[in-house]
Design a protein around this motif. Structure first.
Motif, mmCIF file in Angstrom:
data_model
loop_
_atom_site.group_PDB
_atom_site.id
_atom_site.type_symbol
_atom_site.label_atom_id
_atom_site.label_comp_id
_atom_site.label_asym_id
_atom_site.label_seq_id
_atom_site.Cartn_x
_atom_site.Cartn_y
_atom_site.Cartn_z
ATOM 1 N N LEU A 272 0.575 -1.049 0.032
ATOM 2 C CA LEU A 272 0.048 -0.135 0.033
ATOM 3 C C LEU A 272 1.087 1.446 0.163
ATOM 4 N N ARG A 273 2.442 1.436 0.595
ATOM 5 C CA ARG A 273 2.844 3.050 0.435
ATOM 6 C C ARG A 273 2.926 2.437 -1.282
ATOM 7 N N GLN A 274 3.678 1.230 -1.571
ATOM 8 C CA GLN A 274 3.489 1.824 -2.964
ATOM 9 C C GLN A 274 2.606 2.238 -4.096
ATOM 10 N N ALA A 275 1.575 2.222 -3.266
ATOM 11 C CA ALA A 275 0.227 2.312 -4.474
ATOM 12 C C ALA A 275 -0.280 3.825 -3.994
ATOM 13 N N LYS A 276 0.213 4.356 -2.509
ATOM 14 C CA LYS A 276 0.188 5.463 -2.520
ATOM 15 C C LYS A 276 -1.085 5.718 -2.247
ATOM 16 N N VAL A 277 -1.827 5.160 -1.090
ATOM 17 C CA VAL A 277 -2.500 5.243 -0.726
ATOM 18 C C VAL A 277 -2.961 6.929 0.775
ATOM 19 N N VAL A 278 -2.092 7.314 0.523
ATOM 20 C CA VAL A 278 -2.276 8.906 1.687
ATOM 21 C C VAL A 278 -3.256 9.334 1.487
ATOM 22 N N GLY A 279 -4.028 9.691 2.670
ATOM 23 C CA GLY A 279 -5.061 10.402 2.676
ATOM 24 C C GLY A 279 -6.534 9.525 2.394
ATOM 25 N N ARG A 377 12.630 1.757 7.973
ATOM 26 C CA ARG A 377 11.286 1.688 7.889
ATOM 27 C C ARG A 377 10.742 0.856 7.860
ATOM 28 N N PRO A 378 8.918 1.271 8.315
ATOM 29 C CA PRO A 378 8.632 -0.048 8.257
ATOM 30 C C PRO A 378 7.415 -0.501 6.662
ATOM 31 N N VAL A 438 13.496 16.715 14.417
ATOM 32 C CA VAL A 438 12.121 16.305 14.548
ATOM 33 C C VAL A 438 12.035 15.764 12.607
ATOM 34 N N PRO A 439 11.200 15.020 12.274
ATOM 35 C CA PRO A 439 11.280 15.145 10.955
ATOM 36 C C PRO A 439 10.060 15.989 10.447
ATOM 37 N N VAL A 440 11.063 16.347 8.757
ATOM 38 C CA VAL A 440 9.535 17.450 8.825
ATOM 39 C C VAL A 440 9.083 17.192 7.308
ATOM 40 N N ALA A 441 7.399 17.451 7.508
ATOM 41 C CA ALA A 441 6.983 17.009 5.820
ATOM 42 C C ALA A 441 6.998 17.373 4.568
ATOM 43 N N VAL A 442 7.368 16.812 4.071
ATOM 44 C CA VAL A 442 7.718 17.688 2.299
ATOM 45 C C VAL A 442 6.393 18.097 1.103
ATOM 46 N N HIS A 443 5.090 17.042 1.859
ATOM 47 C CA HIS A 443 3.708 17.217 1.306
ATOM 48 C C HIS A 443 2.774 16.505 1.940
ATOM 49 N N ASP A 444 2.002 16.905 2.226
ATOM 50 C CA ASP A 444 1.104 16.564 3.582
ATOM 51 C C ASP A 444 1.763 16.247 4.740
ATOM 52 N N THR A 445 1.760 14.853 4.779
ATOM 53 C CA THR A 445 2.370 14.100 6.154
ATOM 54 C C THR A 445 3.993 13.028 5.222
ATOM 55 N N ILE A 446 4.013 13.179 4.095
ATOM 56 C CA ILE A 446 5.110 12.516 3.599
ATOM 57 C C ILE A 446 6.500 13.082 4.109
ATOM 58 N N SER A 447 7.683 12.848 4.496
ATOM 59 C CA SER A 447 8.690 13.046 4.922
ATOM 60 C C SER A 447 9.415 12.480 3.547
ATOM 61 N N LYS A 449 12.450 11.085 3.682
ATOM 62 C CA LYS A 449 12.397 9.329 3.235
ATOM 63 C C LYS A 449 11.200 8.469 3.302
ATOM 64 N N ASN A 450 9.644 9.036 3.003
ATOM 65 C CA ASN A 450 9.212 8.836 3.000
ATOM 66 C C ASN A 450 7.976 7.735 3.739
#
Length: 965
Positions: A272-279, A377-378, A438-447, A449-450
């Motif tokens: 699902l990470r590969q399928a980009k299901v964020v949000g 990463r998980p 502290v990590p910073v989001a580059v898009h939505d909640t994605i760092s 490092k994905n």
């Protein structure tokens, strides 16, 4: 108050043989609102909430119609106002909500009114689970010792929570030592169906922890939100979210013997990470999904944040009913649950072709292989047979390519027998918490490092900083000399609700331990082993089965009931082990049955971290290294010197099934969840104030009354234009809530650190920002203080600095805000695109308000932070296309007016930004008022959601609508 919109209020048979009322979704289809029966099940449950709560203001008839016409590939611009049935909190994120409730009661009491009118408008449960640390392990009394440390560290917060426990009827506190909130939710709190005033409806919730999704495995819709959203839900307001895509995962086949639910969830996370299901919502369906029991489903749902989805949802079926019965819910209630979902056409996991999804992914359960995930990463799954080869490859690979850059991978470092306990230096340990990390989001909640920033920030901020352990018991540290090398396992932790809620894998771990002990296997002395289950039920069935004794003999003693290692509360390693790791930069490993494994977050000295099932955690502890192929190489040798392989000690499905009845004894669940106080002496000994109004302690550095209700009156007063405002900061694009919010450890030189030292707190006792969320004095000093934030008013610098105008003096943002407030000068913040993306949302808005910022003017906003600003009474405004601080030539010397507010405001109308420049020029530019809904107009007019709700309750009491005891 009930209604009969679309003739939807209908009858169904309850479990008592009586008739209950419900809002019928099939009736909406009969009324022509759309093909309701083809909607994803999760969408239908949200639709029921909109229908039932439709009042013409919070939720309009048009909201119901729009969601009923949900299209699988439609444009996603509409926001859904979702009113949930209840709210779930953990202790770190829950304290600020209780602080705000207490402050509302104090305000009511000062007005001479009955403070008991302040109650959550939906039930709230707070489970204390994030504070216990593995300070002591591998000793019989580790649980007692760790809890004693926990209570010493958190006494001030626990006194406050204990007051809240007795003060509110709608705010329940589950004290320390009971379990992890998500497992307690699954086993006890979740009802499946709820009744109020004779109307039945689905159990739904939001929680202030990202893994709230675990209960999706029981068919309950819910997910994690920020503190202000939870506060809105607690006060009966909707939680807003964009109409989602729904990704269907079609599961076929069945899991093979020897494959665990952990192996399955690691594959799901990878896929699902590969399928980009964020949000997006993810919904599991098909015969494979139907074959999984509820604990297996809950394991998959738990890791929705790791694969990025809002939810990982399994619809209700007969297995849901079986789980509710097995965990102590009454037959009558379960019959009502079953009948309700059948009446709604929601019972049973859909088969292929029965529901319309945005997209469908295929997963054959028979293809799942034993696996681990890591080392950083998980979603980075590695099949068990390939781990050794993959880890060696990473050791050699350059750091620029994601490896560890080691040329000598077989180096061993001698670790000598430690000094006597009396001569050892105090120890501290746990995951890294420095603000710089502290990590910073580059898009939505994605760092970058994905990874999901939210879950990593939780590991930094939703726990205490570790204390020093002054004295260790015999047996806590390894007694012998040994050597240490790359890939050696120094932490092996059976931890986290992700897996400890699943009896099959916990029993498998115990059976594997039993067979290992019987074969004479031992855990190497450098492995710190621990067992931290998510509820006391686990301890009960491990003891009754006789398996806890074998786990104890391998060092997996019970250390606590809480998140522990999974959230970074892993406690100290032996100081000699840490010295060896740091001296030679060893890449040592942890293996844990959790859901997160970010580098240095499990323990600051452990760079490689692997997620694995509980039995594999025991196996790797026995092996002492991840540089092993457990399918072909021996895990150790028995007493006769013969090799012992993993397959020799791996339990069979039949052996596990024989013990499963011990894990699902309804009476055990009812007994253990009937009384949280009787066997909790440490909680009982905590002194606390009583009464309906909290007795605020002005000396406390953990809990302070926030100033939201200073000068509160029933009249909100007229809206006013903002005039003579100075810019506190001018930011560029992509300033996230992680930049804005305070997180991690508190630095002595920071404004918050200086404040604490002036209050007599030593730097070693600062604790984390997360632990001090209940003290606004600490939190406001950490707002905009991130070391990587860039204020364009101070070019070439990073960190929370600004220039005080008109004097031109450089100082911290907090100090400048204090000067401006003393002079009565209102403040604005100017920003670029995507202002407010990220994860740490509540104090990003609260801190902004308390600094005196009246408006934020940005090119665009992340939708939740925009809503949160309104909820705190801060005005969000948006530049028109092509306009920003750079095109307007802003440098921070300007004075601003916002005109067009005092005549009344409408959602998304234009108002005027007047710019008074230092050279005397005046420019006027239109900006869009980003108050988007009528209810948000009310929130802003009242100064935020808290004053709005308080006035509503007081008015209702005056008119006799609110009854108090």
């Amino acid at each position: 108050m009930t209604h009969n919109l679309f003739n939807s209020l209908q009858d169904f048979p309850t479990g008592r043989g009586r008739v209950g009322k419900f809002y019928s979704l099939p009736q909406l289809e009969r009324e022509g609102l759309g093909q309701i029966g083809r909607l994803p099940v999760s969408i239908r449950i949200v639709l029921e909430s909109l229908l039932r709560n439709c009042d013409g203001r919070r939720i309009r008839k048009d909201d119901v119609r729009k969601l009923a016409r949900w299209q699988p590939t439609g444009e996603r611009t509409d926001e859904i106002p979702f009113v949930v049935a209840r709210v779930l909190l953990q202790d770190f994120t829950g304290v600020p909500l209780l602080v705000d409730l207490a402050a509302m009661r104090s305000a009511v009491a000062r007005m001479g009114r009955d403070p008991k009118i302040i109650e959550p408008l939906v039930p709230v449960d707070l489970v204390v689970d994030n504070s216990v640390q593995v300070d002591f392990a591998r000793v019989p009394d580790a649980l007692r010792r760790n809890m004693e440390m926990e209570f010493r560290r958190n006494r001030s917060r626990y006194q406050f929570l204990k007051w809240g426990q007795q003060a509110f009827s709608g705010f329940r506190v589950i004290p320390p030592g009971i379990g992890i909130c998500h497992q307690v939710n699954l086993e006890y709190l979740a009802k499946g169906v709820i009744e109020r005033d004779g109307v039945y409806f689905p159990d739904t919730l939001v929680g202030t922890d990202s893994h709230t999704t675990m209960v999706n495995g029981l068919g309950v819709v819910g997910w994690g939100v920020g503190g202000i959203e939870a506060e809105a839900a607690m006060l009966g307001q909707p939680v807003y979210f964009l109409t989602p895509d729904v990704v269907g995962v079609h599961m076929t086949g069945r899991l093979r013997p020897g494959v665990t639910a952990t192996d399955l969830v690691l594959r799901v996370t990878e896929m699902l990470r590969q399928a980009k299901v964020v949000g997006k919502f993810v919904e599991f369906f098909g015969e494979g999904a139907a074959s999984l029991n509820v604990p297996d489903r809950a394991t998959i749902a738990n890791m929705a944040p790791e694969y990025g989805a809002t939810m990982g949802f399994f619809p209700v079926d007969e297995k849901s009913c079986e789980y509710l019965l097995a965990t102590g819910r009454s037959e009558e209630h379960v019959e009502t649950f079953r009948n309700y979902f059948k009446a709604q056409g929601l019972f049973g996991i859909p088969r292929a072709g029965e529901v319309d999804y945005t997209t469908v992914l295929e997963l054959d359960l028979a293809t799942i292989q034993p696996s681990v995930a890591g080392p950083r990463r998980p979603q980075d799954r590695i099949e068990l047979a390939q781990l050794k080869e993959r880890f060696v490859e990473l050791l050699r690979k350059p750091m620029t390519e994601g490896g560890y850059g080691k040329s000598e991978i077989d180096e061993r470092v001698p670790v000598h027998k430690p000094a006597p306990v009396s001569e050892q230096t105090p120890l501290a340990g746990g995951g890294q918490q420095e603000p710089e990390t502290v990590p910073v989001a580059v898009h939505d909640t994605i760092s970058e490092k994905n990874t999901n920033v939210l879950t990593e920030v939780e590991m930094i901020n939703n726990r205490p900083t570790p204390d020093r352990i002054e004295e260790l018991p015999p047996g806590e540290l390894p007694p012998d000399s040994f050597d240490l090398g790359h890939g050696d396992v120094v932490i092996a932790a059976i931890t986290s609700c992700t897996n400890t809620s699943n009896p099959s894998v916990m029993l498998a771990a115990g059976l594997l331990a039993k067979k290992a002990v019987e074969r004479g296997l031992r855990v190497p002395p450098f492995v710190k082993t621990s067992l931290a289950p998510g509820s006391r039920v686990v301890t009960e069935y491990l003891k009754r089965s006789g398996l806890q004794d074998y786990l104890d003999r391998l060092g997996f003693n019970l250390v606590g009931y809480g998140c522990t290692t999974c959230i970074g509360n892993s406690g100290p390693l032996d100081v000699h082990i840490e010295e060896a790791i740091n001296a030679r930069d060893l890449v040592v490993a942890s293996v844990l049955s959790g859901n997160r494994n970010f580098e240095a977050r499990v323990h600051q000295s452990v760079r490689a971290n692997f997620l694995a099932s509980p039995p594999l955690v025991v196996a790797f502890a026995l092996a002492g290294t991840v540089r092993i192929n457990l399918e072909t190489e021996p895990i150790g040798t028995d007493g006769d010197g013969r090799p012992v392989y993993l397959h020799d000690i791996w339990p069979s499905l039949e052996e596990i099934d024989q013990l499963m009845r011990l894990a699902f004894d309804p009476e055990t669940y009812r007994r253990l969840y009937s009384d949280f106080v009787e066997e909790n002496p440490l909680w009982n000994e905590i002194p606390s104030s009583t009464g309906d109004v909290y007795d605020w302690d002005p000396q406390s550095t953990y809990i302070q009354e926030p100033p939201y209700f200073e000068k509160f009156s029933m009249d909100p007063g007229p809206l006013c234009d903002i005039k003579g405002a100075r810019p506190l900061a001018i930011f560029g694009d992509s300033v996230t809530t992680d930049h804005i919010s305070p997180a991690g450890a508190i630095k002595p030189t920071s404004p918050a650190g200086v404040y604490l030292q002036l209050r007599g707190v030593k730097p070693e006792d600062f604790n984390s920002y997360g632990a001090r969320r209940g003290n606004h004095q600490v939190m406001v000093r950490g707002t905009f203080a991130n070391v990587r934030i860039k204020n364009l008013m101070v070019p070439g610098t990073e960190g929370g600095v600004t220039v005080l105008q008109p004097v031109g003096q450089r100082m911290s943002i907090y100090d400048a805000a204090v000067h401006y407030q003393a002079a009565g000068v209102p403040l604005v913040v100017i920003a670029g695109q995507e202002y407010g993306t990220g994860s740490s949302r509540d104090w990003a808005a609260k801190g902004t308000r308390l600094l005196g910022v009246r408006a934020v003017i940005a090119q665009s906003f992340e939708r939740i932070h925009r809503s949160n600003l309104v909820g705190m009474g801060v005005l969000p405004c948006q530049f028109k296309e092509g306009m920003n601080a750079q095109t307007l030539g802003l440098d921070g010397t300007e004075v601003f007016d916002l005109i067009g507010i005092e005549d009344g405001i409408m959602p998304r109308e234009e108002i005027t930004l007047v710019i008074h420049r230092a050279d005397g020029r005046v420019d006027e530019v239109p900006v869009i008022l980003r108050i988007d809904t009528p209810i948000e107009v009310d929130f802003y007019r009242h100064g935020g959601i808290l004053p709005y709700v308080l006035r509503q309750l007081l008015q209702a009491q005056s008119s006799g609508e609110v009854k108090t005891e």
